[in-house]
Design a protein around this motif. Structure first.
Motif, mmCIF file in Angstrom:
data_model
loop_
_atom_site.group_PDB
_atom_site.id
_atom_site.type_symbol
_atom_site.label_atom_id
_atom_site.label_comp_id
_atom_site.label_asym_id
_atom_site.label_seq_id
_atom_site.Cartn_x
_atom_site.Cartn_y
_atom_site.Cartn_z
ATOM 1 N N GLY A 186 3.716 6.093 -5.343
ATOM 2 C CA GLY A 186 3.571 6.288 -6.778
ATOM 3 C C GLY A 186 2.526 7.346 -7.096
ATOM 4 O O GLY A 186 2.718 8.176 -7.996
ATOM 5 N N PHE A 187 1.427 7.318 -6.368
ATOM 6 C CA PHE A 187 0.380 8.324 -6.568
ATOM 7 C C PHE A 187 0.903 9.716 -6.252
ATOM 8 O O PHE A 187 0.689 10.662 -7.022
ATOM 9 N N LEU A 188 1.608 9.858 -5.139
ATOM 10 C CA LEU A 188 2.124 11.167 -4.740
ATOM 11 C C LEU A 188 3.182 11.664 -5.713
ATOM 12 O O LEU A 188 3.253 12.859 -6.011
ATOM 13 N N ASP A 189 4.020 10.760 -6.204
ATOM 14 C CA ASP A 189 5.036 11.158 -7.187
ATOM 15 C C ASP A 189 4.395 11.727 -8.448
ATOM 16 O O ASP A 189 4.976 12.599 -9.116
ATOM 17 N N ALA A 190 3.203 11.244 -8.760
ATOM 18 C CA ALA A 190 2.523 11.699 -9.974
ATOM 19 C C ALA A 190 1.640 12.915 -9.741
ATOM 20 O O ALA A 190 1.451 13.735 -10.649
ATOM 21 N N GLN A 230 -8.661 8.315 3.052
ATOM 22 C CA GLN A 230 -9.485 8.948 4.075
ATOM 23 C C GLN A 230 -10.396 7.950 4.784
ATOM 24 O O GLN A 230 -10.847 8.196 5.903
ATOM 25 N N ALA A 231 -10.672 6.823 4.139
ATOM 26 C CA ALA A 231 -11.617 5.840 4.681
ATOM 27 C C ALA A 231 -10.951 4.772 5.530
ATOM 28 O O ALA A 231 -11.645 3.911 6.080
ATOM 29 N N LEU A 232 -9.628 4.813 5.646
ATOM 30 C CA LEU A 232 -8.917 3.695 6.262
ATOM 31 C C LEU A 232 -9.457 3.307 7.630
ATOM 32 O O LEU A 232 -9.760 2.143 7.887
ATOM 33 N N ALA A 233 -9.570 4.262 8.548
ATOM 34 C CA ALA A 233 -9.946 3.945 9.926
ATOM 35 C C ALA A 233 -11.439 4.094 10.180
ATOM 36 O O ALA A 233 -11.875 4.082 11.334
ATOM 37 N N ILE A 234 -12.222 4.237 9.130
ATOM 38 C CA ILE A 234 -13.671 4.365 9.277
ATOM 39 C C ILE A 234 -14.307 2.983 9.154
ATOM 40 O O ILE A 234 -13.935 2.190 8.280
ATOM 41 N N PHE A 276 0.837 -1.196 0.000
ATOM 42 C CA PHE A 276 0.000 0.000 0.000
ATOM 43 C C PHE A 276 0.877 1.253 0.000
ATOM 44 O O PHE A 276 0.571 2.229 -0.691
ATOM 45 N N ARG A 277 1.957 1.231 0.762
ATOM 46 C CA ARG A 277 2.888 2.356 0.779
ATOM 47 C C ARG A 277 3.442 2.626 -0.634
ATOM 48 O O ARG A 277 3.525 3.779 -1.066
ATOM 49 N N ALA A 278 3.818 1.554 -1.327
ATOM 50 C CA ALA A 278 4.371 1.715 -2.675
ATOM 51 C C ALA A 278 3.347 2.342 -3.618
ATOM 52 O O ALA A 278 3.682 3.217 -4.435
ATOM 53 N N GLN A 333 -9.202 6.494 -5.390
ATOM 54 C CA GLN A 333 -8.236 5.537 -5.921
ATOM 55 C C GLN A 333 -7.529 4.734 -4.830
ATOM 56 O O GLN A 333 -7.194 3.563 -5.046
ATOM 57 N N LEU A 334 -7.280 5.369 -3.680
ATOM 58 C CA LEU A 334 -6.516 4.697 -2.624
ATOM 59 C C LEU A 334 -7.307 4.479 -1.345
ATOM 60 O O LEU A 334 -6.870 3.718 -0.478
#
Length: 371
Positions: free
Chosen positions: A18-22, A57-61, A12-14, A53-54
């Motif tokens: 990649g998303f942030l690099d773009a 924001q929903a991770l801990a919900i 997930f980090r990778a 896409q990732l």
């Protein structure tokens, strides 16, 4: 979880990197550094893509509210990556707001949690009244009439208040504390952006004059939500600081291999090697402290406060050390506006005081362990 990231978390980090690099590099920040209008500076398109896409924001919900049902640990991983690129979106504010709403429960906060998970709602906690964070509300008054409330007061240092859709406002009745959700578009709400040292983290002063909101919690429930938000905020900021510190070290090492003095790369000089090694030790200590906080959030929630204080104190110092070394070891170019070194130093300096200094974290740690 173990005291390390799993294979799935690293994958997930990778994907996130990649998303942030773009989409969200330091270079994308530069056109907005002098922008006083936070709405104009906020790229909501990237924010929504981060959700769609990732699912960040929903991770801990909880899944019942449209979330991933993960934990603070995954949020800390995201914050470390966001800290590397000095991301200026409201993710830190979202993590804190989500912690508050999860503590309150879906009955009162379900609709807000669903909006956050979708990336459609930006929520932030508005609680500081003076120069200290996470203190019981004293000056912000609320009059409760059934499920609605009227709030009057002033909140300072509100993270991303200028782009928030909903404010989670701490207030007090004559008898007990309360937590009220107030839309920033409501009558009686005035949001004033505040220019700070760190141009990549935007804050605001919020004035509320008989503003109408929805009651989320009162009494012990409101106090418990604020206490949990304090622990989460310190741990979350520490994770972001680790990411920034690690990036500063990378930039320093990269430059020391290229810059030459006396016919040799400056990285070959023992004194500079030692300074880089000292930064590496500090970064790894901080990363271990954040991992412990992540572990505590899942395996021993009662330990989260202690772990957060340790991580907050160590990461604040490590980031400042790494940012200062990055600027100094770049020499003259490091002091120019065109170089990124000053942006990391500004973030490190401001984060050093956000939610409390290292000395304050250690005092709170001493109280928690009854020293």
């Amino acid at each position: 979880m173990e005291l390390t990231w799993s294979v799935e978390q690293e994958q997930f980090r990778a994907a996130l990197r990649g998303f942030l690099d773009a989409k969200a590099t330091v270079e994308t920040l530069r056109p907005h550094l002098d922008e006083d209008d936070p709405v104009a500076a906020f790229d909501r398109g990237v924010w929504e893509q981060l959700a769609v896409q990732l699912g960040a924001q929903a991770l801990a919900i909880p899944e019942e509210q449209g979330g991933a049902g993960a934990s603070l640990a995954e949020q800390l991983l995201v914050l470390e990556e966001l800290g590397r690129v000095l991301y200026d979106g409201p993710f830190l504010a979202t993590v804190i707001a989500t912690a508050v709403l999860n503590t309150i429960g879906p009955a009162a906060a379900g609709a807000l949690l669903q909006g956050i998970a979708e990336g459609a709602t930006v929520a932030t906690l508005a609680e500081a009244e003076g120069d200290a964070f996470f203190r019981p509300p004293a000056d912000t008054q609320v009059h409760i009439a059934g499920p609605t409330a009227r709030v009057t007061g002033v909140k300072r240092y509100v993270l991303d208040g200028g782009v928030a859709d909903v404010l989670l406002v701490t207030a007090t009745t004559p008898e007990e504390p309360a937590l009220v959700a107030v839309e920033t578009s409501a009558a009686g709400v005035e949001v004033t952006p505040v220019r700070t040292l760190d141009r990549t983290r935007r804050m605001a002063t919020v004035s509320l004059k008989d503003a109408e909101g929805t009651v989320l919690a009162v009494g012990a429930d409101a106090a418990r939500a604020l206490a949990h938000a304090c622990d989460v905020a310190i741990a979350a900021l520490a994770a972001e600081q680790v990411g920034g510190a690690a990036r500063c070290l990378e930039l320093t090492v990269e430059y020391s291999k290229l810059r030459e003095q006396f016919g040799r790369p400056i990285g070959s000089f023992q004194a500079l090697k030692h300074r880089c090694a000292d930064v590496l030790v500090s970064v790894e200590q901080s990363r271990s402290a954040v991992l412990y906080a992540a572990w505590a959030s899942q395996e021993d929630p009662a330990e989260l406060g202690t772990a957060a204080c340790v991580a907050g104190a160590r990461a604040s110092e490590a980031y400042l050390q790494a940012a200062q070394e990055n600027l100094q070891m770049h020499g003259g170019i490091g002091y120019t506006w065109e170089h990124d070194a000053h942006l990391y130093l500004r973030r490190a300096k401001s984060s050093h005081q956000l939610f409390g200094s290292p000395a304050e974290h250690r005092r709170r740690l001493a109280d928690l362990v009854k020293l």
